[in-house]
Design an enzyme around this catalytic site. Structure first.
Site, mmCIF file in Angstrom:
data_model
loop_
_atom_site.group_PDB
_atom_site.id
_atom_site.type_symbol
_atom_site.label_atom_id
_atom_site.label_comp_id
_atom_site.label_asym_id
_atom_site.label_seq_id
_atom_site.Cartn_x
_atom_site.Cartn_y
_atom_site.Cartn_z
ATOM 1 N N VAL A 41 0.839 -1.206 0.000
ATOM 2 C CA VAL A 41 0.000 0.000 0.000
ATOM 3 C C VAL A 41 0.874 1.257 0.000
ATOM 4 O O VAL A 41 0.601 2.224 -0.717
ATOM 5 C CB VAL A 41 -0.888 0.057 1.273
ATOM 6 C CG1 VAL A 41 -1.767 1.282 1.269
ATOM 7 C CG2 VAL A 41 -1.749 -1.164 1.398
ATOM 8 N N ASP A 42 1.893 1.230 0.825
ATOM 9 C CA ASP A 42 2.799 2.360 0.978
ATOM 10 C C ASP A 42 3.417 2.750 -0.384
ATOM 11 O O ASP A 42 3.408 3.934 -0.777
ATOM 12 C CB ASP A 42 3.906 1.933 1.964
ATOM 13 C CG ASP A 42 4.665 3.081 2.575
ATOM 14 O OD1 ASP A 42 4.250 4.240 2.366
ATOM 15 O OD2 ASP A 42 5.672 2.820 3.261
ATOM 16 N N GLY A 134 0.064 -7.810 5.238
ATOM 17 C CA GLY A 134 0.873 -8.069 4.048
ATOM 18 C C GLY A 134 2.300 -8.401 4.436
ATOM 19 O O GLY A 134 2.562 -9.430 5.067
HETATM 20 N N1 AR6 Z 1 -4.989 -1.039 -2.060
HETATM 21 C C1 AR6 Z 1 -5.475 -1.790 -1.053
HETATM 22 N N2 AR6 Z 1 -4.786 -2.772 -0.440
HETATM 23 C C2 AR6 Z 1 -3.526 -3.014 -0.891
HETATM 24 C C3 AR6 Z 1 -2.929 -2.267 -1.937
HETATM 25 C C4 AR6 Z 1 -3.730 -1.244 -2.532
HETATM 26 N N3 AR6 Z 1 -3.257 -0.485 -3.513
HETATM 27 N N4 AR6 Z 1 -1.672 -2.748 -2.131
HETATM 28 C C5 AR6 Z 1 -1.483 -3.755 -1.260
HETATM 29 N N5 AR6 Z 1 -2.602 -3.936 -0.495
HETATM 30 P P1 AR6 Z 1 1.316 -4.186 3.084
HETATM 31 P P2 AR6 Z 1 1.932 -4.194 5.969
HETATM 32 C C6 AR6 Z 1 -2.862 -4.881 0.595
HETATM 33 O O1 AR6 Z 1 2.457 -5.092 2.829
HETATM 34 O O2 AR6 Z 1 1.701 -5.652 6.092
HETATM 35 C C7 AR6 Z 1 5.480 -1.772 3.064
HETATM 36 O O3 AR6 Z 1 6.656 -2.053 2.364
HETATM 37 C C8 AR6 Z 1 -2.013 -6.114 0.696
HETATM 38 O O4 AR6 Z 1 -2.514 -7.110 -0.177
HETATM 39 O O5 AR6 Z 1 1.125 -3.026 2.195
HETATM 40 O O6 AR6 Z 1 1.395 -3.303 7.039
HETATM 41 C C9 AR6 Z 1 5.656 -0.662 4.091
HETATM 42 O O7 AR6 Z 1 6.596 0.291 3.686
HETATM 43 C C10 AR6 Z 1 -2.201 -6.503 2.166
HETATM 44 O O8 AR6 Z 1 -3.411 -7.246 2.335
HETATM 45 O O9 AR6 Z 1 1.368 -3.563 4.586
HETATM 46 C C11 AR6 Z 1 6.116 -1.415 5.291
HETATM 47 O O10 AR6 Z 1 7.508 -1.627 5.284
HETATM 48 C C12 AR6 Z 1 -2.377 -5.166 2.861
HETATM 49 O O11 AR6 Z 1 -2.615 -4.222 1.819
HETATM 50 C C13 AR6 Z 1 5.379 -2.733 5.200
HETATM 51 O O12 AR6 Z 1 5.117 -2.915 3.813
HETATM 52 C C14 AR6 Z 1 -1.203 -4.703 3.696
HETATM 53 O O13 AR6 Z 1 0.012 -5.090 3.086
HETATM 54 C C15 AR6 Z 1 4.063 -2.715 5.914
HETATM 55 O O14 AR6 Z 1 3.505 -3.996 5.868
#
Ligand code: AR6
Length: 183
Positions: A41-42, A134
C-alpha cells in the site's frame, strides 16, 4: 463486491478495491517507521500520490519524529495527486506469523489512532487497508478482529465520521476479513 453495517450513525463498508482510488477525506497508509515509503500500500500511495507526500513525511521526520514514527502512532499529510484529501500514515506491528497481546495492542492502536486523527481533523470519511496483513505478516483473522474492536470502540466514543471503509485488495482477503469482522 461490498458489504456494510451501520453502527450508531456510522456506516462501516467492507469492500474489494485499490485504496489509492478511494474518493474519501482520508486514506490510511500501512507505512513503516521510516515514513520514507516501501512496497505494498505504501509503495502504491507514494508512487500514485507523487513527491509532495514524501516531502511532508521528510519534514515530520526532521521535526517531531527524528527517530521515526513509533508503531501504533499515526500522522497526517496531504494526498498529492490522489483523489482523497489526506493520507494518514500509521505503522502496524511486524508479526512474522506470530501473535500475542503486545502485537494486538500495537495493531489496535494503529487502527484507533488513525480514526482519532481523522476525528481531530473533523473528517467525515476514511478508507483503511488490511494493516500488517501483508509484508508484516500478522495473522489475517486476528487483524480483522482487532480492526473490528478498534472501530466499535471508536464509534462508541462519539465518532465524527459518517463512513469508515475497509478496502481489501483481493477476494480472498475480503472473505477472511468479512468472516472475522462479523463474528
Ligand atoms: N490497495 C489496497 N490494499 C492493498 C494495496 C492497494 N493499492 N496494495 C497492497 N494492499 P502491506 P503491511 C494490501 O504489505 O503488512 C510496506 O513495504 C495487501 O494485499 O502493504 O502493514 C511498508 O513500507 C495486504 O493485504 O502492509 C512497510 O515496510 C495489505 O494491503 C510494510 O510494507 C497490507 O500489506 C508494511 O507492511
Amino acid at each position: 463486491m461490498e458489504d456494510q453495517i451501520v453502527i450508531n450513525n456510522t456506516k462501516v463498508i467492507i469492500k474489494i478495491g485499490d485504496i489509492t482510488e478511494e474518493n474519501v477525506d482520508a486514506i490510511v497508509n500501512a507505512a513503516n517507521s521510516s515514513l520514507m515509503g516501501g512496497g505494498g500500500v505504501d509503495g502504491a500511495i507514494h508512487s500514485k500520490g507523487g513527491k509532495h507526500i514524501l516531502e511532508e513525511c521528510k519534514k515530520l521526520r526532521e521535526t517531531i519524529y527524528p527517530e521515526g514514527l513509533p508503531t501504533g502512532k499515526a500522522i497526517i499529510t496531504t494526498a498529492g495527486n490522489l483523489p482523497s484529501k489526506y493520507v494518514i500514515h500509521t505503522v502496524g506491528p511486524i508479526c512474522n506469523g506470530n501473535w500475542n497481546k503486545n502485537l494486538e495492542k500495537q495493531l489496535y492502536n494503529a487502527f484507533y489512532n488513525s480514526l482519532e486523527l481523522a476525528k481531530g481533523k473533523n473528517l467525515k470519511s476514511i478508507a483503511i487497508p488490511f494493516i500488517s496483513a501483508g509484508a508484516y505478516r500478522c495473522p489475517k483473522e486476528k487483524v480483522a478482529t482487532t480492526a473490528k474492536k478498534a472501530v466499535i470502540d471508536f464509534i462508541k466514543s462519539e465518532s465524527s465520521l459518517d463512513e469508515i471503509r475497509f478496502v481489501l485488495f483481493s477476494k480472498e482477503d475480503f472473505n477472511i476479513f468479512i468472516k472475522s469482522f462479523k463474528r
